[in-house]
Design a protein around this motif. Structure first.
Motif, PDB file in Angstrom:
ATOM      1  N   PRO A  67      44.428  28.486  18.636  1.00 44.01           N
ATOM      2  CA  PRO A  67      44.648  27.014  18.445  1.00 44.01           C
ATOM      3  C   PRO A  67      47.031  27.282  18.341  1.00 44.01           C
ATOM      4  N   GLU A  68      47.437  28.456  18.679  1.00 35.22           N
ATOM      5  CA  GLU A  68      48.977  28.158  18.634  1.00 35.22           C
ATOM      6  C   GLU A  68      49.453  29.564  20.215  1.00 35.22           C
ATOM      7  N   GLU A  69      48.897  29.900  20.316  1.00 35.73           N
ATOM      8  CA  GLU A  69      49.344  31.170  21.404  1.00 35.73           C
ATOM      9  C   GLU A  69      47.802  31.524  22.499  1.00 35.73           C
ATOM     10  N   TRP A  70      48.900  31.705  23.362  1.00 31.38           N
ATOM     11  CA  TRP A  70      47.992  32.062  24.347  1.00 31.38           C
ATOM     12  C   TRP A  70      48.232  33.972  24.685  1.00 31.38           C
ATOM     13  N   SER A  71      47.537  34.387  25.413  1.00 31.01           N
ATOM     14  CA  SER A  71      48.091  35.931  26.102  1.00 31.01           C
ATOM     15  C   SER A  71      46.701  36.569  26.997  1.00 31.01           C
ATOM     16  N   TYR A  72      47.773  37.281  27.268  1.00 27.86           N
ATOM     17  CA  TYR A  72      46.948  38.179  29.012  1.00 27.86           C
ATOM     18  C   TYR A  72      47.456  39.613  28.530  1.00 27.86           C
ATOM     19  N   GLY A  73      45.997  40.323  29.616  1.00 28.29           N
ATOM     20  CA  GLY A  73      46.707  41.393  29.900  1.00 28.29           C
ATOM     21  C   GLY A  73      46.022  42.999  29.929  1.00 28.29           C
ATOM     22  N   LEU A  74      46.417  44.189  29.657  1.00 26.39           N
ATOM     23  CA  LEU A  74      45.531  44.495  30.311  1.00 26.39           C
ATOM     24  C   LEU A  74      45.918  46.252  28.774  1.00 26.39           C
ATOM     25  N   GLY A  75      44.631  46.645  28.162  1.00 23.75           N
ATOM     26  CA  GLY A  75      44.625  47.555  27.274  1.00 23.75           C
ATOM     27  C   GLY A  75      44.034  47.954  27.259  1.00 23.75           C
ATOM     28  N   TYR A  76      43.344  49.095  25.176  1.00 29.36           N
ATOM     29  CA  TYR A  76      42.620  49.669  24.757  1.00 29.36           C
ATOM     30  C   TYR A  76      42.794  48.338  23.390  1.00 29.36           C
ATOM     31  N   ARG A 127      48.707  32.015  37.870  1.00 22.68           N
ATOM     32  CA  ARG A 127      49.230  33.312  37.113  1.00 22.68           C
ATOM     33  C   ARG A 127      48.678  34.427  36.579  1.00 22.68           C
ATOM     34  N   LEU A 128      47.225  34.134  36.517  1.00 24.55           N
ATOM     35  CA  LEU A 128      46.811  35.428  36.156  1.00 24.55           C
ATOM     36  C   LEU A 128      45.701  36.272  36.806  1.00 24.55           C
ATOM     37  N   LYS A 129      45.788  35.671  37.788  1.00 22.54           N
ATOM     38  CA  LYS A 129      46.192  36.775  39.061  1.00 22.54           C
ATOM     39  C   LYS A 129      46.989  37.456  39.541  1.00 22.54           C
ATOM     40  N   THR A 130      47.942  36.328  39.456  1.00 24.08           N
ATOM     41  CA  THR A 130      49.792  36.979  39.864  1.00 24.08           C
ATOM     42  C   THR A 130      49.911  38.297  38.764  1.00 24.08           C
ATOM     43  N   GLY A 131      49.862  38.134  37.561  1.00 25.70           N
ATOM     44  CA  GLY A 131      49.503  39.195  36.024  1.00 25.70           C
ATOM     45  C   GLY A 131      48.835  39.979  36.914  1.00 25.70           C
ATOM     46  N   PHE A 132      47.518  40.030  36.936  1.00 31.79           N
ATOM     47  CA  PHE A 132      46.667  41.087  36.800  1.00 31.79           C
ATOM     48  C   PHE A 132      47.390  41.932  38.172  1.00 31.79           C
ATOM     49  N   ALA A 133      47.175  41.255  39.404  1.00 35.25           N
ATOM     50  CA  ALA A 133      47.520  41.788  40.246  1.00 35.25           C
ATOM     51  C   ALA A 133      48.467  43.125  40.085  1.00 35.25           C
ATOM     52  N   PHE A 134      50.108  42.637  39.306  1.00 36.03           N
ATOM     53  CA  PHE A 134      50.728  43.471  38.697  1.00 36.03           C
ATOM     54  C   PHE A 134      50.374  44.820  38.096  1.00 36.03           C
ATOM     55  N   LEU A 135      48.966  44.481  37.303  1.00 32.15           N
ATOM     56  CA  LEU A 135      48.296  45.805  36.452  1.00 32.15           C
ATOM     57  C   LEU A 135      47.643  46.765  37.200  1.00 32.15           C
ATOM     58  N   LEU A 136      47.085  46.002  38.193  1.00 27.59           N
ATOM     59  CA  LEU A 136      45.487  46.859  38.621  1.00 27.59           C
ATOM     60  C   LEU A 136      46.286  48.173  38.925  1.00 27.59           C
ATOM     61  N   PRO A 137      47.310  48.602  39.627  1.00 24.40           N
ATOM     62  CA  PRO A 137      47.829  50.076  39.809  1.00 24.40           C
ATOM     63  C   PRO A 137      47.886  50.843  38.165  1.00 24.40           C
ATOM     64  N   TYR A 138      47.629  50.215  37.335  1.00 27.22           N
ATOM     65  CA  TYR A 138      48.317  50.613  35.744  1.00 27.22           C
ATOM     66  C   TYR A 138      46.664  50.814  35.163  1.00 27.22           C
ATOM     67  N   TYR A 139      46.272  50.033  35.599  1.00 31.05           N
ATOM     68  CA  TYR A 139      44.262  49.618  35.760  1.00 31.05           C
ATOM     69  C   TYR A 139      43.998  51.343  36.199  1.00 31.05           C
ATOM     70  N   ASP A 140      43.599  51.355  37.623  1.00 26.15           N
ATOM     71  CA  ASP A 140      43.348  53.015  38.222  1.00 26.15           C
ATOM     72  C   ASP A 140      43.924  53.575  37.540  1.00 26.15           C
ATOM     73  N   TYR A 141      45.713  53.722  37.123  1.00 23.29           N
ATOM     74  CA  TYR A 141      45.626  55.147  36.404  1.00 23.29           C
ATOM     75  C   TYR A 141      45.019  55.220  34.972  1.00 23.29           C
ATOM     76  N   PHE A 142      44.876  55.036  34.046  1.00 19.83           N
ATOM     77  CA  PHE A 142      43.867  54.537  33.633  1.00 19.83           C
ATOM     78  C   PHE A 142      42.372  55.162  33.142  1.00 19.83           C
ATOM     79  N   VAL A 143      41.817  54.294  34.282  1.00 21.94           N
ATOM     80  CA  VAL A 143      40.378  54.074  34.436  1.00 21.94           C
ATOM     81  C   VAL A 143      39.447  55.486  34.239  1.00 21.94           C
TER      82      VAL A 143
END
Length: 228
Positions: free
Chosen positions: A108-117, A200-216
């Motif tokens: 109700p107050e905020e939205w967020s997105y990203g990658l993590g545990y 907006r989400l696709k652009t952000g997630f595209a940036f995070l894909l190399p981080y996912y490749d490293y962590f997964v």
């Protein structure tokens, strides 16, 4: 196709926050299904399809959270959540723990997105530190990339006593974390009510894909405790 959330979405989130009881929810259940759950499901389906195109060889799955709280963990709270989230991750016995996860959350107050545990295991964090010590260059490059942008920031609960042994000052911040996420957090704004959110989400997630490749792939690394 996702076409945005609505004013009714926001009204419902605030409504369930202040009326967190079954009679109110049942009276507004159709609003929940039409204006909250259904657009979240449409957004998840679009994002999952995009991720499947970006990483066709990875066994990914998409899902949308339930609005019902676990009855065993109410701790005096009402039976419903006032937020929903979607996630795309590799199937695992312990979702959000043993594998990194892409997420989008709306409250109700905020939205967020990203990658993590949600809560990385001690073994996962040990493997991350061991990998950085074996070859710091890859993670240094990723960390410099994180520092050059403003959309995402590194978050996570710190150890009471940060681990020592970081191979460079640049990587020391990772040694401070018991678990972590790379996320963006923002107050509710107009982008939520249009298809612009998808881009907006696709652009952000595209940036995070190399981080996912490293962590997964961390789970496949040898356990640093073996042989000691």
């Amino acid at each position: 196709m996702f076409n945005g959330f609505t004013d009714e979405t926001v009204d419902f989130m605030w409504g369930i926050r202040f009326n967190n009881e079954k009679p109110w929810f049942e009276a507004h259940k159709q609003t929940y299904l039409t204006h909250f759950y259904q657009p979240m499901r449409e957004l998840e389906e679009e994002l999952y399809g995009w991720f499947a195109e970006q990483r066709p060889k990875l066994p990914l799955r998409g899902r949308v959270s339930r609005i019902y709280r676990d009855a065993r963990r109410l701790h005096g709270r009402g039976p419903y959540k006032d937020c929903l989230w979607l996630s795309v991750e590799a199937p695992a016995e312990s979702v959000w723990v043993s594998q990194p996860t892409f997420w989008f959350e709306l409250g109700p107050e905020e939205w967020s997105y990203g990658l993590g545990y949600y809560s990385a295991t001690p073994a996962t964090m040990m493997k991350l530190r061991a990998r950085m010590e074996r070859d710091p260059r890859v993670m240094e490059k990723l960390t410099r990339g994180l520092d050059r942008q403003t959309e995402f920031s590194l978050e996570g609960e710190p150890y009471k006593r940060p681990k020592e042994g970081a191979p460079s000052p640049l990587l020391a911040r990772w040694y401070e974390k018991k678990s972590f996420s790379i996320g963006h957090y923002e107050k509710l704004d107009e982008i939520l009510f249009s298809r612009a959110l998808v881009d907006r989400l696709k652009t952000g997630f595209a940036f995070l894909l190399p981080y996912y490749d490293y962590f997964v792939t961390l789970d496949g690394d040898p356990d640093p405790r073996d042989g000691r």
